[in-house]
Write a protein that holds these residues in place. Structure first.
Motif, PDB file in Angstrom:
ATOM      1  N   GLN A  67      14.660  27.127 -16.538  1.00  0.00           N
ATOM      2  CA  GLN A  67      13.827  28.317 -16.718  1.00  0.00           C
ATOM      3  C   GLN A  67      13.739  29.119 -15.425  1.00  0.00           C
ATOM      4  N   HIS A  68      13.605  28.399 -14.314  1.00  0.00           N
ATOM      5  CA  HIS A  68      13.466  29.072 -13.013  1.00  0.00           C
ATOM      6  C   HIS A  68      14.727  29.851 -12.657  1.00  0.00           C
ATOM      7  N   TYR A  69      15.903  29.231 -12.893  1.00  0.00           N
ATOM      8  CA  TYR A  69      17.154  29.879 -12.507  1.00  0.00           C
ATOM      9  C   TYR A  69      17.742  30.741 -13.629  1.00  0.00           C
ATOM     10  N   GLY A  70      17.169  30.661 -14.830  1.00  0.00           N
ATOM     11  CA  GLY A  70      17.697  31.429 -15.950  1.00  0.00           C
ATOM     12  C   GLY A  70      19.048  30.946 -16.420  1.00  0.00           C
ATOM     13  N   THR A  71      19.248  29.641 -16.443  1.00  0.00           N
ATOM     14  CA  THR A  71      20.559  29.074 -16.781  1.00  0.00           C
ATOM     15  C   THR A  71      20.669  28.627 -18.237  1.00  0.00           C
ATOM     16  N   SER A  72      19.723  28.988 -19.073  1.00  0.00           N
ATOM     17  CA  SER A  72      19.822  28.845 -20.535  1.00  0.00           C
ATOM     18  C   SER A  72      20.179  27.437 -21.006  1.00  0.00           C
ATOM     19  N   GLY A  73      19.583  26.423 -20.379  1.00  0.00           N
ATOM     20  CA  GLY A  73      19.791  25.052 -20.841  1.00  0.00           C
ATOM     21  C   GLY A  73      20.969  24.334 -20.223  1.00  0.00           C
ATOM     22  N   MET A  74      21.736  25.023 -19.372  1.00  0.00           N
ATOM     23  CA  MET A  74      22.911  24.392 -18.767  1.00  0.00           C
ATOM     24  C   MET A  74      22.538  23.153 -17.953  1.00  0.00           C
ATOM     25  N   LEU A  75      21.462  23.240 -17.169  1.00  0.00           N
ATOM     26  CA  LEU A  75      21.081  22.120 -16.321  1.00  0.00           C
ATOM     27  C   LEU A  75      20.616  20.929 -17.148  1.00  0.00           C
ATOM     28  N   LEU A  76      19.938  21.181 -18.250  1.00  0.00           N
ATOM     29  CA  LEU A  76      19.508  20.074 -19.103  1.00  0.00           C
ATOM     30  C   LEU A  76      20.714  19.375 -19.713  1.00  0.00           C
ATOM     31  N   VAL A  77      21.730  20.140 -20.104  1.00  0.00           N
ATOM     32  CA  VAL A  77      22.957  19.543 -20.633  1.00  0.00           C
ATOM     33  C   VAL A  77      23.628  18.676 -19.570  1.00  0.00           C
ATOM     34  N   LEU A  78      23.741  19.191 -18.354  1.00  0.00           N
ATOM     35  CA  LEU A  78      24.343  18.415 -17.268  1.00  0.00           C
ATOM     36  C   LEU A  78      23.516  17.175 -16.960  1.00  0.00           C
ATOM     37  N   TRP A  79      22.182  17.316 -17.029  1.00  0.00           N
ATOM     38  CA  TRP A  79      21.302  16.162 -16.800  1.00  0.00           C
ATOM     39  C   TRP A  79      21.572  15.078 -17.833  1.00  0.00           C
ATOM     40  N   GLU A  80      21.716  15.470 -19.117  1.00  0.00           N
ATOM     41  CA  GLU A  80      21.969  14.500 -20.175  1.00  0.00           C
ATOM     42  C   GLU A  80      23.313  13.796 -19.974  1.00  0.00           C
ATOM     43  N   LEU A  81      24.327  14.555 -19.564  1.00  0.00           N
ATOM     44  CA  LEU A  81      25.635  13.953 -19.309  1.00  0.00           C
ATOM     45  C   LEU A  81      25.566  12.980 -18.137  1.00  0.00           C
ATOM     46  N   ALA A  82      24.856  13.387 -17.081  1.00  0.00           N
ATOM     47  CA  ALA A  82      24.735  12.523 -15.896  1.00  0.00           C
ATOM     48  C   ALA A  82      23.954  11.258 -16.218  1.00  0.00           C
ATOM     49  N   ARG A  83      22.922  11.398 -17.024  1.00  0.00           N
ATOM     50  CA  ARG A  83      22.106  10.238 -17.387  1.00  0.00           C
ATOM     51  C   ARG A  83      22.902   9.217 -18.183  1.00  0.00           C
TER      52      ARG A  83
END
Length: 280
Positions: A67-83
């Motif tokens: 939300q802060h960077y306006g990346t439209s869920g990209m970071l959450l997707v990367l977080w899920e892959l990393a996890r």
């Protein structure tokens, strides 16, 4: 919204890619770690660890950063892959095993289960089986664990101190014979000159390591590293400040523990409660 970066030239390892994106996004925003923490309401050190790949944080942190960077869920997707990626853990564990074999001294605290260095074959088998291992995989894991015990045997073996929460000694194996063998093994180990065994009684109450299994390794170059572990993974900690903080918690916990002689008596009393013939 900042444009998405192309994959070419960027890390393909999920955890590293996640950390890399975080570093790039913050650098592009011109904010410091401290400023980022103030804006999002989290301790800035968390973001520093995430950018180094030392921790992933939680999904709520990834969402807040999106939300802060306006990346439209990209970071959450990367977080899920990393996890879901286990490569990083395996690499860290291999590094830990290498450091353990080179350590000049070791000290440890156990919350609920015995450390691998002190386990008998029966204890290791039941513990690993409870985690889902079976068949050939279980046999291989037990043999690997038994091989680690060589570290504390023979001339030149490093000094090792372990503090066992009494919950460790009150959680018996299902097989009473195997449990007796494990307790007898601990008594034998407590008599070795290079091994110091202490028990932390329940009456000690809460303390700084109440939820943390940790092994400290003193290396030949004078550095100390720590490895924390739970049933589904672990973390190698090499940052001096973090290691020193955990070391202070360990020292305070050691002050609450029984002496080595009292600890041996504690285990002997527990042995008396285990029937020689489990059928009686």
């Amino acid at each position: 919204m900042p444009p998405r970066r192309v994959v070419t030239g960027r890390s393909q390892e999920p955890r590293q890619r996640f950390a890399e994106e975080l570093r790039q996004l913050r650098a592009g925003s011109g904010a410091s770690l401290r400023q980022l923490g103030e804006r999002l309401g989290w301790d800035w050190s968390l973001f520093g660890k995430m950018e180094k790949g030392e921790t992933l944080g939680g999904p709520e942190v990834a969402q807040a950063l999106d939300q802060h960077y306006g990346t439209s869920g990209m970071l959450l997707v990367l977080w899920e892959l990393a996890r879901g990626d286990k490569t990083q853990f395996k690499e860290r564990y291999r590094r830990y095993m290498t450091l353990e074999s080179e350590a000049v001294s070791l000290w440890h605290f156990a919350v609920s289960v015995l450390p691998g260095l002190l386990q008998t074959r029966g204890y290791a088998r039941e513990l690993l089986a409870s985690g889902g291992s079976s068949g050939v995989e279980l046999t291989q894991q037990v043999e690997a664990r038994m091989g680690r015990r060589d570290l504390l045997e023979g001339e030149g073996s490093p000094p090792f101190r372990t503090i066992l929460s009494d919950a460790v000694l009150r959680t018996a194996l299902q097989d009473a014979r195997e449990w007796r063998e494990q307790l007898e093994h601990l008594v034998e180990l407590s008599e070795r000159s290079n091994l110091t065994l202490q028990v932390l009684p329940q009456s000690a109450g809460l303390h700084g390591l109440s939820t943390t299994d940790v092994m400290f390794l003193r290396l030949s170059d004078g550095r100390t590293v720590a490895y924390t572990e739970h049933g589904y993974g672990g973390e190698l900690i090499e940052e001096n400040v973090a290691v020193e903080r955990m070391q202070r918690a360990y020292d305070a916990t050691r002050d609450l523990a029984l002496s080595p002689a009292e600890s041996q008596e504690f285990i002997l009393r527990m042995l008396e409660e285990v029937p020689c013939d489990p059928s009686t």
